[in-house]
Scaffold this motif. Structure first.
Motif, PDB file in Angstrom:
ATOM      1  N   LEU A 233     -47.520 -43.585  43.299  1.00 22.96           N
ATOM      2  CA  LEU A 233     -47.639 -44.951  42.779  1.00 22.96           C
ATOM      3  C   LEU A 233     -49.101 -45.320  42.558  1.00 22.96           C
ATOM      4  CD1 LEU A 233     -46.638 -47.834  42.137  1.00 22.96           C
ATOM      5  CD2 LEU A 233     -46.602 -48.269  44.605  1.00 22.96           C
ATOM      6  N   GLY A 234     -49.961 -44.854  43.426  1.00 21.63           N
ATOM      7  CA  GLY A 234     -51.373 -45.201  43.341  1.00 21.63           C
ATOM      8  C   GLY A 234     -52.098 -44.633  42.142  1.00 21.63           C
ATOM      9  N   PHE A 235     -51.431 -43.733  41.394  1.00 20.04           N
ATOM     10  CA  PHE A 235     -52.034 -43.129  40.196  1.00 20.04           C
ATOM     11  C   PHE A 235     -51.212 -43.428  38.945  1.00 20.04           C
ATOM     12  CE2 PHE A 235     -52.842 -40.567  43.955  1.00 20.04           C
ATOM     13  CZ  PHE A 235     -54.232 -40.506  43.964  1.00 20.04           C
ATOM     14  N   TYR A 236     -50.226 -44.313  39.068  1.00 22.04           N
ATOM     15  CA  TYR A 236     -49.250 -44.543  38.007  1.00 22.04           C
ATOM     16  C   TYR A 236     -49.893 -44.884  36.669  1.00 22.04           C
ATOM     17  CZ  TYR A 236     -45.578 -46.959  35.360  1.00 22.04           C
ATOM     18  OH  TYR A 236     -44.725 -47.373  34.373  1.00 22.04           O
ATOM     19  N   LYS A 237     -50.872 -45.781  36.669  1.00 18.83           N
ATOM     20  CA  LYS A 237     -51.452 -46.217  35.399  1.00 18.83           C
ATOM     21  C   LYS A 237     -52.161 -45.068  34.681  1.00 18.83           C
ATOM     22  CE  LYS A 237     -54.152 -49.835  33.172  1.00 18.83           C
ATOM     23  NZ  LYS A 237     -55.092 -50.968  33.322  1.00 18.83           N
ATOM     24  N   LYS A 238     -52.730 -44.144  35.451  1.00 13.95           N
ATOM     25  CA  LYS A 238     -53.451 -43.017  34.860  1.00 13.95           C
ATOM     26  C   LYS A 238     -52.514 -41.940  34.325  1.00 13.95           C
ATOM     27  CE  LYS A 238     -57.456 -43.592  37.903  1.00 13.95           C
ATOM     28  NZ  LYS A 238     -58.263 -42.966  38.986  1.00 13.95           N
ATOM     29  N   THR A 239     -51.349 -41.802  34.945  1.00 14.00           N
ATOM     30  CA  THR A 239     -50.464 -40.676  34.613  1.00 14.00           C
ATOM     31  C   THR A 239     -49.238 -41.064  33.798  1.00 14.00           C
ATOM     32  OG1 THR A 239     -49.177 -40.899  36.667  1.00 14.00           O
ATOM     33  CG2 THR A 239     -51.144 -39.501  36.735  1.00 14.00           C
ATOM     34  N   ARG A 240     -48.980 -42.359  33.613  1.00 18.79           N
ATOM     35  CA  ARG A 240     -47.698 -42.814  33.057  1.00 18.79           C
ATOM     36  C   ARG A 240     -47.444 -42.347  31.622  1.00 18.79           C
ATOM     37  NH1 ARG A 240     -48.231 -47.594  29.932  1.00 18.79           N
ATOM     38  NH2 ARG A 240     -50.419 -48.193  29.730  1.00 18.79           N
ATOM     39  N   ASN A 241     -48.492 -41.949  30.906  1.00 15.42           N
ATOM     40  CA  ASN A 241     -48.313 -41.446  29.541  1.00 15.42           C
ATOM     41  C   ASN A 241     -48.122 -39.936  29.497  1.00 15.42           C
ATOM     42  OD1 ASN A 241     -48.415 -43.784  27.789  1.00 15.42           O
ATOM     43  ND2 ASN A 241     -50.537 -44.027  28.475  1.00 15.42           N
ATOM     44  N   GLY A 242     -47.893 -39.335  30.663  1.00 15.08           N
ATOM     45  CA  GLY A 242     -47.669 -37.897  30.718  1.00 15.08           C
ATOM     46  C   GLY A 242     -46.398 -37.484  30.009  1.00 15.08           C
ATOM     47  N   LEU A 243     -46.273 -36.190  29.764  1.00 14.89           N
ATOM     48  CA  LEU A 243     -45.143 -35.680  28.985  1.00 14.89           C
ATOM     49  C   LEU A 243     -44.368 -34.578  29.704  1.00 14.89           C
ATOM     50  CD1 LEU A 243     -47.050 -35.396  25.577  1.00 14.89           C
ATOM     51  CD2 LEU A 243     -45.395 -37.165  26.198  1.00 14.89           C
ATOM     52  N   VAL A 244     -44.992 -33.889  30.666  1.00 16.76           N
ATOM     53  CA  VAL A 244     -44.357 -32.750  31.325  1.00 16.76           C
ATOM     54  C   VAL A 244     -44.331 -32.984  32.830  1.00 16.76           C
ATOM     55  CG1 VAL A 244     -44.447 -30.259  31.736  1.00 16.76           C
ATOM     56  CG2 VAL A 244     -45.161 -31.177  29.517  1.00 16.76           C
ATOM     57  N   GLY A 245     -43.161 -32.774  33.437  1.00 14.81           N
ATOM     58  CA  GLY A 245     -43.040 -32.885  34.884  1.00 14.81           C
ATOM     59  C   GLY A 245     -42.284 -34.117  35.327  1.00 14.81           C
ATOM     60  N   THR A 246     -42.028 -34.190  36.623  1.00 14.56           N
ATOM     61  CA  THR A 246     -41.202 -35.268  37.155  1.00 14.56           C
ATOM     62  C   THR A 246     -41.995 -36.462  37.671  1.00 14.56           C
ATOM     63  OG1 THR A 246     -41.181 -34.207  39.334  1.00 14.56           O
ATOM     64  CG2 THR A 246     -39.364 -33.666  37.829  1.00 14.56           C
ATOM     65  N   ASP A 247     -43.276 -36.261  38.025  1.00 17.28           N
ATOM     66  CA  ASP A 247     -43.989 -37.308  38.746  1.00 17.28           C
ATOM     67  C   ASP A 247     -45.082 -38.011  37.952  1.00 17.28           C
ATOM     68  OD1 ASP A 247     -42.431 -37.040  40.951  1.00 17.28           O
ATOM     69  OD2 ASP A 247     -43.856 -35.841  42.111  1.00 17.28           O
ATOM     70  N   PHE A 248     -45.142 -37.788  36.615  1.00 19.30           N
ATOM     71  CA  PHE A 248     -46.157 -38.524  35.852  1.00 19.30           C
ATOM     72  C   PHE A 248     -45.803 -40.002  35.733  1.00 19.30           C
ATOM     73  CE2 PHE A 248     -43.379 -36.677  32.494  1.00 19.30           C
ATOM     74  CZ  PHE A 248     -42.991 -37.822  31.825  1.00 19.30           C
ATOM     75  N   SER A 249     -44.517 -40.325  35.916  1.00 21.93           N
ATOM     76  CA  SER A 249     -44.094 -41.729  35.933  1.00 21.93           C
ATOM     77  C   SER A 249     -43.035 -41.897  37.014  1.00 21.93           C
ATOM     78  CB  SER A 249     -43.559 -42.166  34.568  1.00 21.93           C
ATOM     79  OG  SER A 249     -42.364 -41.485  34.257  1.00 21.93           O
ATOM     80  N   SER A 250     -42.639 -43.129  37.256  1.00 21.64           N
ATOM     81  CA  SER A 250     -41.743 -43.399  38.384  1.00 21.64           C
ATOM     82  C   SER A 250     -40.337 -42.863  38.161  1.00 21.64           C
ATOM     83  CB  SER A 250     -41.674 -44.910  38.636  1.00 21.64           C
ATOM     84  OG  SER A 250     -40.954 -45.560  37.595  1.00 21.64           O
ATOM     85  N   LYS A 251     -39.893 -42.811  36.904  1.00 24.61           N
ATOM     86  CA  LYS A 251     -38.533 -42.370  36.548  1.00 24.61           C
ATOM     87  C   LYS A 251     -37.443 -43.297  37.095  1.00 24.61           C
ATOM     88  CE  LYS A 251     -39.824 -38.479  34.475  1.00 24.61           C
ATOM     89  NZ  LYS A 251     -41.273 -38.418  34.759  1.00 24.61           N
ATOM     90  N   PHE A 252     -37.787 -44.547  37.365  1.00 25.45           N
ATOM     91  CA  PHE A 252     -36.786 -45.477  37.888  1.00 25.45           C
ATOM     92  C   PHE A 252     -35.798 -45.959  36.833  1.00 25.45           C
ATOM     93  CE2 PHE A 252     -40.168 -46.991  41.131  1.00 25.45           C
ATOM     94  CZ  PHE A 252     -39.823 -45.973  42.008  1.00 25.45           C
ATOM     95  N   SER A 253     -36.141 -45.815  35.547  1.00 24.11           N
ATOM     96  CA  SER A 253     -35.395 -46.499  34.494  1.00 24.11           C
ATOM     97  C   SER A 253     -33.905 -46.168  34.442  1.00 24.11           C
ATOM     98  CB  SER A 253     -36.041 -46.246  33.124  1.00 24.11           C
ATOM     99  OG  SER A 253     -36.118 -44.865  32.838  1.00 24.11           O
ATOM    100  N   PRO A 254     -33.440 -44.920  34.670  1.00 21.28           N
ATOM    101  CA  PRO A 254     -31.986 -44.694  34.621  1.00 21.28           C
ATOM    102  C   PRO A 254     -31.233 -45.461  35.705  1.00 21.28           C
ATOM    103  CG  PRO A 254     -33.163 -42.628  34.327  1.00 21.28           C
ATOM    104  CD  PRO A 254     -34.173 -43.643  34.772  1.00 21.28           C
ATOM    105  N   TRP A 255     -31.808 -45.525  36.892  1.00 21.76           N
ATOM    106  CA  TRP A 255     -31.148 -46.268  37.969  1.00 21.76           C
ATOM    107  C   TRP A 255     -31.221 -47.771  37.729  1.00 21.76           C
ATOM    108  CZ3 TRP A 255     -34.614 -42.235  39.866  1.00 21.76           C
ATOM    109  CH2 TRP A 255     -33.947 -41.068  40.284  1.00 21.76           C
TER     110      TRP A 255
END
Length: 436
Positions: A233-255
């Motif tokens: 969470l502490g790096f979310y703003k820096k990584t949220r535009n990532g494209l590969v992997g599970t942890d570049f964003s929170s992935k909360f949206s489906p739930w």
């Protein structure tokens, strides 16, 4: 406190598939000694839309089945039996009302046209004395606490955010309670399989950025992983535009989309993280994105069915095309843009696409290919695990120039690829896939 009634209440679950922080469920428990619940895999949700796509494809269907399995277990722990059907709600709810002498039905308030029509037909099928009570429970900022009337929702997000943050409060998370157990209750219903809903079973793609299962338990596990175990969470703003992997964003949206977790729960866990660890731009930015989610919901409340019309909420006239061959090129990842193609192949193979990818492929569809944006929105509706009617159509209107973007921007997909996939890792990952 209201005196509990002796009858059995029915909670009709739709897009609020959780037991924690569920206003509807808790009101039913508070007002009645005993409660049962139901969920209907409505056949209408698996029919073809007017643009020829199945309204719910296999990825979200599998996620939904997993969610209902988890919901059933969690409700059982509260002495609540979940009845599941593949019949229409109109037919099945009447059966439950008759079988258990139900006099009160509780459900989450929805306002888009299909949900309103379904509720109307359910009401019409029941005796007039049946009390149906619905509550808003999808928001971070509840309408009662927003201090902005629906008709005055600002056209620009920043104005909405500033008013909400300055003048509104976010409700606390609701604590769980249990109703009395119903003796000798028989529940013969089964949760359907993928095959029973018209799909072949499948395994998640090994490269999927969303390999997670549906259900409230998995949502809570993900939250604790992303916030407290890894402190991503502490790096979310820096990584949220990532494209590969599970942890570049929170992935909360489906739930969030099917209500397995509430926006309030996430908000207060962010606040807990800030108290226990640290506060920075990234912790705020996740809340910022939750406010965007709220904004599109309020825009749909304000503008109703205009969010589904070709001119959008601006009622703008563009010369849109509906060339089936061009649409298929976009779907199959065969456009002139490798970046667009990689994102579209990822969607077709996994039911997932990053936020950055969605903005680019939608802009390319509407602004470069000049195709009717509603066709693209309908395809997203079919394919996305995290499809949410308000966010989906709000975002598509936004990028198509008929929504809430005052600048009416066009994404340069080539420059975007250079910026967000400079080494081509994402494009190589998906362009090597063979589509069948």
């Amino acid at each position: 406190m209201q005196k509990k009634q002796n009858d059995i209440a029915l909670v009709w679950f739709r897009n609020d598939l959780r037991v924690q922080d569920n206003t509807i469920l808790n009101n039913a428990i508070r007002n009645h000694k005993s409660v049962i619940a139901c969920y209907c895999f409505d056949p209408k949700h698996f029919e073809l839309s007017r643009f020829g796509f199945r309204k719910t494809e296999k990825f979200r269907t599998k996620f939904l089945i997993e969610t209902i399995e988890d919901l059933k277990t969690n409700l059982k722990a509260l002495n609540i039996e979940l009845f599941v059907s593949i019949e229409s709600p109109t037919s099945y709810i009447k059966q439950l009302v008759d079988s258990f002498n139900i006099t009160s039905i509780y459900l989450q308030k929805e306002w888009t046209s299909e949900e309103i029509e379904t509720l109307k037909t359910v009401r019409a099928s029941l005796p007039i004395e049946i009390v149906i009570t619905d509550y808003f429970d999808q928001f971070l900022y509840h309408p009662d606490d927003l201090n902005i009337s629906f008709s005055e929702i600002p056209h620009v997000f920043t104005n909405f955010r500033k008013k909400a943050e300055k003048y509104s409060q976010i409700k606390s998370v609701i604590e769980n309670h249990s109703p009395e157990k119903i003796d000798n209750i028989i529940n013969p219903t089964q949760i359907p399989t993928l095959e029973e809903l018209g799909f072949e079973n499948f395994a998640s793609h090994p490269n999927s950025a969303f390999p997670f299962k549906g259900g409230e338990s998995h949502a809570i596990n993900r939250l604790f992983h992303y916030f407290f175990h890894t402190k991503k969470l502490g790096f979310y703003k820096k990584t949220r535009n990532g494209l590969v992997g599970t942890d570049f964003s929170s992935k909360f949206s489906p739930w969030l989309a099917n209500g397995s977790i509430s926006a309030r729960t996430i908000y207060w866990k962010v606040k807990q993280f800030e108290k226990e660890h640290f506060k920075n731009d990234s912790t705020y930015w996740l809340i910022f994105e939750l406010i965007w989610r709220d904004y599109f919901k309020y825009i749909s409340v304000k503008h109703q069915n205009n969010i589904f019309k070709v001119g959008g909420i601006l009622k703008k006239v563009y010369d849109w095309k509906s060339d089936e061959h061009q649409v298929l090129k976009w779907i199959d990842g065969k456009t002139r843009s490798p970046f667009v193609n990689a994102n579209m192949i990822e969607l077709k193979k996994t039911g997932w696409m990053s936020n950055r990818g969605r903005q680019n492929v939608a802009s390319f569809f509407a602004k470069d290919m000049l195709l009717d944006w509603r066709i693209g929105a309908a395809y997203f509706e079919a394919m996305l695990i995290d499809y949410d009617v308000h966010s989906n159509y709000g975002n598509w209107m936004y990028v198509a120039g008929v929504g809430n973007d005052p600048r009416d921007r066009t994404f340069n997909v080539d420059l975007q690829a250079e910026r967000y996939d400079a080494n081509g890792k994402f494009q190589k990952l998906w362009l090597q896939e063979t589509l069948f």
